[in-house]
Design a protein around this motif. Structure first.
Motif, mmCIF file in Angstrom:
data_model
loop_
_atom_site.group_PDB
_atom_site.id
_atom_site.type_symbol
_atom_site.label_atom_id
_atom_site.label_comp_id
_atom_site.label_asym_id
_atom_site.label_seq_id
_atom_site.Cartn_x
_atom_site.Cartn_y
_atom_site.Cartn_z
ATOM 1 N N GLN A 1 18.804 8.514 19.434
ATOM 2 C CA GLN A 1 19.498 9.145 20.587
ATOM 3 C C GLN A 1 20.890 8.487 20.329
ATOM 4 O OE1 GLN A 1 19.192 10.604 23.791
ATOM 5 N NE2 GLN A 1 21.371 10.364 23.391
ATOM 6 N N LEU A 2 21.867 9.355 20.007
ATOM 7 C CA LEU A 2 23.172 9.065 20.116
ATOM 8 C C LEU A 2 23.717 8.564 21.303
ATOM 9 C CD1 LEU A 2 24.580 11.751 17.768
ATOM 10 C CD2 LEU A 2 23.248 9.997 17.187
ATOM 11 N N ARG B 1 26.436 24.999 29.713
ATOM 12 C CA ARG B 1 27.725 24.835 29.967
ATOM 13 C C ARG B 1 28.221 23.563 28.946
ATOM 14 N NH1 ARG B 1 30.590 25.113 34.187
ATOM 15 N NH2 ARG B 1 31.844 23.276 33.837
ATOM 16 N N PHE B 2 27.096 22.550 28.345
ATOM 17 C CA PHE B 2 27.480 21.846 27.530
ATOM 18 C C PHE B 2 27.671 22.741 25.896
ATOM 19 C CE2 PHE B 2 25.908 19.421 23.838
ATOM 20 C CZ PHE B 2 26.496 18.191 23.792
ATOM 21 N N ARG B 3 26.796 23.497 25.812
ATOM 22 C CA ARG B 3 26.722 24.271 24.415
ATOM 23 C C ARG B 3 27.961 25.213 24.420
ATOM 24 N NH1 ARG B 3 20.322 25.973 24.595
ATOM 25 N NH2 ARG B 3 19.613 24.080 23.656
ATOM 26 N N VAL C 1 29.067 17.293 15.382
ATOM 27 C CA VAL C 1 27.823 16.070 15.666
ATOM 28 C C VAL C 1 27.233 16.893 16.790
ATOM 29 C CG1 VAL C 1 27.211 13.852 16.671
ATOM 30 C CG2 VAL C 1 28.651 14.120 14.511
ATOM 31 N N LEU C 2 27.885 17.326 17.974
ATOM 32 C CA LEU C 2 27.349 17.899 19.161
ATOM 33 C C LEU C 2 26.646 18.974 18.848
ATOM 34 C CD1 LEU C 2 30.329 17.009 21.492
ATOM 35 C CD2 LEU C 2 28.207 15.704 21.267
ATOM 36 N N ARG C 3 27.176 19.922 17.974
ATOM 37 C CA ARG C 3 26.530 20.951 17.448
ATOM 38 C C ARG C 3 25.140 20.867 16.667
ATOM 39 N NH1 ARG C 3 29.488 24.560 13.241
ATOM 40 N NH2 ARG C 3 28.916 22.757 12.076
ATOM 41 N N GLU D 1 22.241 18.231 18.320
ATOM 42 C CA GLU D 1 22.107 18.455 19.664
ATOM 43 C C GLU D 1 20.964 17.670 20.192
ATOM 44 O OE1 GLU D 1 20.621 21.897 22.608
ATOM 45 O OE2 GLU D 1 22.709 22.369 21.875
ATOM 46 N N GLY D 2 19.777 17.695 19.386
ATOM 47 C CA GLY D 2 18.445 17.072 19.838
ATOM 48 C C GLY D 2 18.723 15.658 20.036
ATOM 49 N N ASP D 3 19.569 15.048 19.083
ATOM 50 C CA ASP D 3 19.675 13.572 19.151
ATOM 51 C C ASP D 3 20.697 13.210 20.238
ATOM 52 O OD1 ASP D 3 18.107 13.229 16.976
ATOM 53 O OD2 ASP D 3 19.712 13.121 15.422
#
Length: 461
Positions: free
Chosen positions: A284-285, A343-345, A373-375, A378-380
């Protein structure tokens, strides 16, 4: 070249605790841009200072079961010349309860251990008092616990610790004795330290962090620019363990991180956490680090909308997770979560499009890597939205590391690596005990008596 150098310098000076991982203590450095004032949440007039209307008050309450009762009678003589000792008692007309601590003074007690011969002829000798050390004269467990408490919990240097003990109790132990208590106390906590490590490995989610610490020689080792070590922490809401080492993979493999393959590890995306040599970790980042980096991206691209959109979506998801957890729900409301995740994506995709051909301006490459990293992870990043048992940030680890910063500000460089390891073994013990609702001084005194608090291993939580 000079223009690029100036841009780089201005970018570095603009970094602070709100847009990077720089600690708040650096915000006041000369030339550095301080973080903007925090926006006040909600609407309406600004709050007045002090306790707010409707907030619960705090005061000393009257007790029906005081520890002691004392009757007080008028003393002296009356205007008529009669002594008030013989005056007629009319009963209690006023009451007052006073909270006070006894005056602490060192008390010297001599223990004479007698021997006795049994009828069978065997001789028995009385044991020394609890906590007594070898030799004919020594300090008791209470004073030993106070010395360790002041040095470890309140970061008081050994010389000042001696001064405090002398002022408060009249005892004047030597600086060497006080400093030596670190090694003695840590030596009594080996079993506890291993037990805490085991309990951390059984936890469902563990927060980890690391910070530089000035320890040992002032001369850097070969191949190093700075003469410093790193302090690592792994913690939960109930347990804390520290390790002094480096920021290299060997230190990470020796620390508890390598044993966390069955736990979710909340961390700041330092590269070592992704090493295959640590096994397959579930990540979990830390969203607090991500939010600070996104604020920095907003300063690099001040006209872009997507940094604020991603920040608002991520903060909204954290808020919804907190609300669901407080309400006892198992998950965030699906419709609310889906809207925020969308909205995040979309914000991340727009940011990737805007930075596809980024230049060399300071901060642009870092922003691009952040968006990737966000793309790609995303699961983390959003694991906490699917599993409410996972904290979205490693704030717990940052809180447990904060004492090390206070220690550095007070004492500067710690000269001995061995004593520093002892110091943080004791702090991990005291911190874990406090998280479990125990008194810090009590568990330290118990350790000085040779019977430290040892937590029980229970089922994984």
């Amino acid at each position: 070249m000079l223009a690029a150098k100036l841009a780089r310098l201005e970018h570095l000076l603009s970094r602070n605790s709100s847009n990077s991982s720089s600690p708040p203590s650096k915000d006041d450095d000369a030339g550095r841009t301080p973080p903007p004032a925090k926006k006040r949440r909600g609407v309406g007039p600004a709050r007045s200072r002090g306790r707010q209307r409707g907030a619960a008050g705090s005061n000393l309450a009257w007790s029906d079961d005081p520890d002691d009762r004392r009757d007080r009678f008028p003393e002296g003589t009356c205007e008529c010349g009669a002594d008030l000792v013989g005056a007629l008692d009319l009963g209690v007309v006023d009451r007052y309860q006073q909270h006070e601590i006894p005056l602490v003074t060192v008390r010297l007690t001599q223990y004479d251990q007698h021997a006795a011969r049994c009828g069978c002829g065997k001789v028995h000798t009385a044991a020394r008092p609890e906590g007594a050390r070898s030799g004919v004269v020594g300090y008791g467990p209470n004073l030993q616990a106070w010395a360790v408490y002041l040095m470890v919990v309140h970061f008081v240097p050994a010389h000042r610790c001696v001064q405090l003990l002398e002022s408060l109790t009249g005892a004047a132990p030597s600086v060497g004795f006080v400093h030596g208590m670190l090694a003695r106390a840590a030596g009594l906590l080996d079993e506890v330290d291993q037990r805490i490590r085991t309990l951390i490995t059984l936890a469902y989610a563990v927060c980890c962090d690391e910070t530089p610490l000035r320890v040992g020689s002032k001369t850097p080792r070969p191949g190093r620019k700075k003469a410093e070590k790193y302090l690592l922490v792994a913690c939960t809401e109930l347990w804390t363990q520290y390790m002094l080492g480096d920021r290299d993979l060997d230190t990470f493999k020796a620390f508890v991180v390598k044993d966390l393959t069955d736990s979710v590890v909340v961390h700041d995306r330092y590269q070592n956490y992704d090493s295959a040599e640590l096994g397959t970790l579930v990540h979990q980042l830390c969203c607090q680090h991500l939010l600070r980096d996104l604020d920095g991206a907003g300063e690099v691209y001040p006209d872009a909308v997507w940094p604020g959109q991603v920040v608002d979506a991520l903060r909204g998801l954290i808020h919804q997770a907190n609300l669901a957890r407080e309400a006892g729900h198992d998950a965030i409301d699906a419709s609310v979560k889906d809207k925020l995740v969308y909205r995040f994506r979309q914000g991340v995709l727009v940011g990737l499009s805007d930075t596809a051909s980024h230049g060399t301006r300071p901060g642009e490459r870092k922003t691009r890597l952040l968006l990737e990293v966000l793309r790609d992870r995303e699961g983390d990043v959003l694991r906490f939205t699917h599993d409410l048992l996972v904290p979205p940030t490693s704030n717990q680890a940052e809180r447990d590391l904060r004492p090390s910063k206070i220690q550095q500000n007070i004492s500067g460089r710690l000269t001995s690596e061995a004593r520093t390891k002892d110091r943080y073994k004791i702090l991990g013990y005291v911190s874990s005990a406090a998280k479990n609702g125990l008194n810090k001084m009590t568990v330290l005194r118990d350790a000085m008596l040779g019977r430290p608090w040892i937590p029980q291993v229970s089922a994984p939580t």
